[in-house]
Design a protein around this motif. Structure first.
Motif, PDB file in Angstrom:
ATOM      1  N   UNK A 275      25.502 -68.848  12.681  1.00  0.00           N
ATOM      2  CA  UNK A 275      25.132 -70.307  12.892  1.00  0.00           C
ATOM      3  C   UNK A 275      23.619 -71.112  12.556  1.00  0.00           C
ATOM      4  N   UNK A 276      23.552 -72.398  12.475  1.00  0.00           N
ATOM      5  CA  UNK A 276      22.443 -72.071  12.126  1.00  0.00           C
ATOM      6  C   UNK A 276      21.566 -74.127  12.876  1.00  0.00           C
ATOM      7  N   UNK A 277      20.769 -73.892  12.941  1.00  0.00           N
ATOM      8  CA  UNK A 277      20.004 -74.561  14.582  1.00  0.00           C
ATOM      9  C   UNK A 277      18.956 -75.380  13.346  1.00  0.00           C
TER      10      UNK A 277
ATOM     11  N   UNK B 238      22.702 -64.787  18.298  1.00  0.00           N
ATOM     12  CA  UNK B 238      22.550 -66.618  19.519  1.00  0.00           C
ATOM     13  C   UNK B 238      23.373 -66.761  20.687  1.00  0.00           C
ATOM     14  N   UNK B 239      24.709 -65.739  20.966  1.00  0.00           N
ATOM     15  CA  UNK B 239      25.076 -65.100  22.038  1.00  0.00           C
ATOM     16  C   UNK B 239      24.669 -64.233  23.056  1.00  0.00           C
ATOM     17  N   UNK B 240      23.299 -63.838  22.414  1.00  0.00           N
ATOM     18  CA  UNK B 240      22.277 -62.959  22.829  1.00  0.00           C
ATOM     19  C   UNK B 240      21.044 -63.375  23.508  1.00  0.00           C
ATOM     20  N   UNK B 241      20.827 -64.433  22.900  1.00  0.00           N
ATOM     21  CA  UNK B 241      19.505 -65.892  23.194  1.00  0.00           C
ATOM     22  C   UNK B 241      20.622 -66.139  24.066  1.00  0.00           C
TER      23      UNK B 241
ATOM     24  N   UNK C 191      17.355 -74.331  20.771  1.00  0.00           N
ATOM     25  CA  UNK C 191      18.188 -72.742  20.733  1.00  0.00           C
ATOM     26  C   UNK C 191      19.443 -73.080  21.405  1.00  0.00           C
ATOM     27  N   UNK C 192      19.745 -71.421  21.436  1.00  0.00           N
ATOM     28  CA  UNK C 192      21.508 -71.374  21.664  1.00  0.00           C
ATOM     29  C   UNK C 192      21.678 -71.306  22.429  1.00  0.00           C
TER      30      UNK C 192
END
Length: 315
Positions: free
Chosen positions: A14-16, A99-102, A181-182
């Protein structure tokens, strides 16, 4: 269910974006964020060191304060390093699982912080309304049990939201996250198809934590203020109120900013995206930055130990 040809199946990266609309000045925005993060780390580590090293501070209020400091360190560290990477070094890509972890860390630490604020309100309620029973009610064992329960509650409520994103959302319109951020809803909004299960799960977790804690914290402080106003001596009333004003300030700054971000993310379509994302980024960093300052300045025992450390360093 119809899926457009323009959707992506389970993206690996993914791209932030950062802060939409302010990409050209993000490098400058990152400077105060870094300063706040640095001050948050120094302040909370100093707070933890003082509480751990001074036996006189091994009491429920300071133990909860130590838990709050640890949570603040975890919350700020879950956000700022990656955010500064986006702002300063254009490191916008993040693996989907990372991303899911963050996301899990951010929302879990948020829930833990809310639970600790509730525990601190309960501690002040017992200390002021039932001072003679405080030591027998809030034992060391109960404090540890409360800390454990708060952590487990956060993990139990946040984990299903993460699992649902991983298992329920298979197709995405885009892999670009308009955020720094995610965040749960930021990911859900990218998904194609039906996302009602994810939204309901997120709302349930938010209200099960925020709604429950705000109600009981408010009831605790109403009882505290009622008891304080009934004290016969003016000096006793002032001392009792002074011990609570710190907790009330921390409580207000955490929940006011949290509710503003929560409602604008879901219902504030008329608010420019950069304002929402900027406030969403700030409100997660303000508590770790302010909490050690507020408690350090308002709590006499901690303030005296900070002064001792300062003079010992200069001597």
């Amino acid at each position: 269910m119809f899926i457009s040809n323009f959707t992506v199946f389970m993206p690996s990266v993914l791209t932030l974006v950062g802060i939409p609309g302010l990409e050209s000045v993000q490098c400058w925005i990152g400077i105060p964020f870094f300063v706040m993060y640095l001050m948050a780390m120094i302040g909370n580590f100093l707070l933890l060191t003082i509480i751990q090293s001074q036996r006189s501070l091994h009491e429920p209020m300071y133990m909860f304060l130590g838990m709050l400091g640890t949570t603040d360190i975890g919350l700020a560290t879950s956000i700022i390093p990656k955010m500064l990477g986006v702002f300063w070094f254009h490191m916008t890509e993040i693996y989907f699982d990372s991303c899911l972890l963050q996301m899990w860390f951010i929302h879990t630490f948020q829930c833990i912080e809310s639970g600790i604020l509730l525990a601190m309100a309960f501690d002040r309620y017992i200390a002021i309304c039932y001072p003679l029973r405080h030591a027998t009610i809030l034992t060391f064992r109960l404090v540890i049990q409360i800390g454990t329960a708060v952590t487990l509650r956060a993990a139990v409520l946040v984990t299903p939201c993460i699992i649902l994103v991983k298992s329920w959302l298979k197709y995405y319109y885009t892999t670009v996250i308009s955020h720094s951020y995610c965040e749960h809803m930021a990911i859900v909004k990218l998904a194609a198809g039906n996302t009602w299960v994810n939204k309901i799960c997120g709302l349930f977790a938010a209200f099960a934590v925020g709604g429950f804690d705000v109600i009981f914290i408010s009831l605790s402080y109403i009882q505290i203020l009622t008891t304080v106003l009934r004290l016969p001596q003016k000096e006793a009333r002032f001392k009792a109120f002074d011990t609570c004003i710190t907790h009330i300030c921390v409580f207000l700054q955490f929940y006011l900013l949290a509710f503003f971000s929560f409602f604008t993310h879901r219902f504030g379509s008329h608010i420019p995206p950069y304002i929402h994302i900027l406030f969403s980024s700030i409100y997660l960093l303000v508590p770790p930055f302010l909490n050690p300052l507020v408690y350090g300045l308002k709590t006499r025992q901690i303030r005296s130990h900070v002064v001792k450390i300062y003079y010992a360093r200069d001597s």
